[in-house]
Design an enzyme around this catalytic site. Structure first.
Site, PDB file in Angstrom:
ATOM      1  N   LYS A  33       0.842  -1.207   0.000  1.00  0.00           N
ATOM      2  CA  LYS A  33       0.000   0.000   0.000  1.00  0.00           C
ATOM      3  C   LYS A  33       0.878   1.259   0.000  1.00  0.00           C
ATOM      4  O   LYS A  33       2.092   1.164   0.251  1.00  0.00           O
ATOM      5  CB  LYS A  33      -0.917  -0.024   1.218  1.00  0.00           C
ATOM      6  N   ARG A 128     -11.077  -0.156  13.841  1.00  0.00           N
ATOM      7  CA  ARG A 128     -10.689   0.661  12.698  1.00  0.00           C
ATOM      8  C   ARG A 128     -11.429   0.169  11.457  1.00  0.00           C
ATOM      9  O   ARG A 128     -12.219   0.882  10.882  1.00  0.00           O
ATOM     10  CB  ARG A 128      -9.162   0.589  12.528  1.00  0.00           C
ATOM     11  N   TYR A 242      17.663  29.538   9.518  1.00  0.00           N
ATOM     12  CA  TYR A 242      16.495  30.266  10.020  1.00  0.00           C
ATOM     13  C   TYR A 242      16.499  30.324  11.547  1.00  0.00           C
ATOM     14  O   TYR A 242      16.825  29.340  12.215  1.00  0.00           O
ATOM     15  CB  TYR A 242      15.197  29.582   9.566  1.00  0.00           C
ATOM     16  N   MET A 290      13.063  24.100   3.553  1.00  0.00           N
ATOM     17  CA  MET A 290      12.231  23.395   2.571  1.00  0.00           C
ATOM     18  C   MET A 290      13.065  22.501   1.650  1.00  0.00           C
ATOM     19  O   MET A 290      12.702  21.357   1.379  1.00  0.00           O
ATOM     20  CB  MET A 290      11.445  24.413   1.740  1.00  0.00           C
TER      21      MET A 290
HETATM   22  C1  LIG Z   1      -0.451  -1.917   6.808  1.00  0.00           C
HETATM   23  C2  LIG Z   1      -1.113  -3.210   7.138  1.00  0.00           C
HETATM   24  C3  LIG Z   1      -0.370  -4.402   7.177  1.00  0.00           C
HETATM   25  C4  LIG Z   1       1.137  -4.417   7.121  1.00  0.00           C
HETATM   26  O1  LIG Z   1       1.610  -3.977   8.372  1.00  0.00           O
HETATM   27  P1  LIG Z   1       3.155  -3.851   8.730  1.00  0.00           P
HETATM   28  O2  LIG Z   1       3.163  -3.428  10.148  1.00  0.00           O
HETATM   29  O3  LIG Z   1       3.696  -2.804   7.812  1.00  0.00           O
HETATM   30  O4  LIG Z   1       3.779  -5.176   8.494  1.00  0.00           O
HETATM   31  C5  LIG Z   1      -1.061  -5.589   7.331  1.00  0.00           C
HETATM   32  N1  LIG Z   1      -2.407  -5.602   7.479  1.00  0.00           N
HETATM   33  C6  LIG Z   1      -3.147  -4.464   7.489  1.00  0.00           C
HETATM   34  C7  LIG Z   1      -4.623  -4.545   7.668  1.00  0.00           C
HETATM   35  C8  LIG Z   1      -2.529  -3.233   7.318  1.00  0.00           C
HETATM   36  O5  LIG Z   1      -3.255  -2.114   7.333  1.00  0.00           O
END
Ligand SMILES: *Cc1c(COP(=O)(O)O)cnc(C)c1O
Length: 344
Positions: A33, A128, A242, A290
């Site tokens: 993801k 969640r 800065y 930046m």
């Molecule tokens: C992001 C996620 C993972 C992977 O988690 P890691 O801690 O990066 O290994 C697995 N399952 C779900 C539902 C996630 O949201």
């Protein structure tokens, strides 16, 4: 080359996947993801598919479509957000498998794409995503009759093995899924390390693949080399950057390097981070700008064209700790203007 150079070691990525796979007796998927945790889902996905990964997870259907183009037909691509309004065409065209989160999503899916594959996401306490026990008991028989490809839940505290929430969620998951034939999955990276009770039929590592905690033995995957734009001598009492945030207490040599918070190097790293001139640690000083960071290179033995911010000597977790954040955020913030190179 005036932009920083991000090198992504696909060999290390594959080695991490293989190590995590070897820790269990079950299938190991790959979570890609957020564009493969910022490192490029197409390249990451292709490398892992070549190494043997057959199942991938993304957050949103749009990410799944990009991944499908990169991988071609064959591998399973699961979508954590399930089947949201407007997703139907993408799910069908890219052959995605939504992880259904609610009765509403279930109805949407079976009405829009009858017979199309889906998985089920259960809430075991994280609150969640996924169906809670009451919703699940109402839907369970109907859903199971349609042969879900996977039943999954997610752990809230798996990075802390001693946390009582782990066993509590494990108990809920077992209770909600006992006697079911469909494959089950509970563990992400942290869950793999909790032991075989947590492995079920498939694990879903993300961060461990990319070299991050809690997978302590992970091989570092990213190297970030930042070019030096200019160096200057700074006398005692003169300030840098800065807010005059840093003042020289000795005659100093200061390098200005070409990356900043617009590249995801958040201002909070300014407090305590270092860069490396070869093997020599040189402190980041003053405020992160930046597009620039200033570094005290007085103790570097000779001038270098680049300084390294991430690599063998400083991992994403080290840098994250300086900024009071986690490796996940450092990785997924990696700037778009970096020059990216993939090595095998
Ligand atoms: C992001 C996620 C993972 C992977 O988690 P890691 O801690 O990066 O290994 C697995 N399952 C779900 C539902 C996630 O949201």
């Amino acid at each position: 080359m005036s932009t920083a150079h991000l090198t992504i070691d696909l060999g290390a990525l594959v080695a991490n996947w293989t190590s995590l796979d070897a820790m269990t007796e079950v299938d190991t998927a790959a979570v890609v993801k957020a564009n493969g945790y910022g490192l490029g889902a197409p390249s990451v996905g292709r490398a892992l598919a070549k190494a043997g990964a057959r199942t991938f997870f993304v957050a949103a259907a749009e990410e799944g479509a990009i991944l499908r183009t990169a991988l071609g037909p064959g591998p399973t691509i699961n979508v954590f957000s399930g089947h949201m309004a407007g997703d139907t065409d993408v799910i069908r065209d890219a052959d995605l498998t939504p992880m259904i989160n609610s009765v509403d999503q279930m109805l949407r899916h079976v009405e829009a794409l009858p017979g199309a594959p889906f998985g089920l996401q259960l809430d075991t306490g994280m609150n969640r995503l996924g169906m809670e026990p009451s919703e699940w008991s109402a839907l369970r028989d109907i859903a199971l009759a349609q042969n879900p490809t996977l039943i999954m839940s997610h752990l809230a505290c798996a990075d802390d093995p001693a946390h009582p929430m782990n066993a509590q969620q494990l108990g809920s998951f077992v209770e909600m899924t006992d006697g079911i034939d469909a494959p089950r999955s509970l563990a992400a990276t942290g869950g793999i390390l909790l032991g075989s009770d947590y492995h079920f039929d498939m694990t879903r590592p993300g961060i461990g693949l990319y070299g991050g905690a809690p997978f302590a033995d992970a091989a570092p995957v990213v190297t970030l080399d930042v070019p030096v734009i200019q160096t200057r001598e700074v006398a005692i009492g003169e300030s840098v950057g800065y807010g005059n945030a840093w003042v020289a207490t000795r005659p100093s040599l200061v390098a200005t390097v070409a990356a900043g918070y617009a590249d995801g190097l958040i201002r909070a790293i300014g407090d305590g981070a270092s860069m490396y001139a070869g093997q020599v640690e040189v402190p980041v000083i003053g405020r992160v700008s930046m597009d620039m960071i200033t570094v005290d290179i007085t103790d570097a033995p000779h001038a270098s064209e680049t300084l390294q911010l991430l690599g063998q000597l400083q991992t994403v977790d080290h840098l994250a700790a300086c900024a009071g954040t986690i490796g996940y955020e450092i990785l997924t913030s990696m700037g778009h203007r970096y020059h990216r190179t993939y090595t095998e």
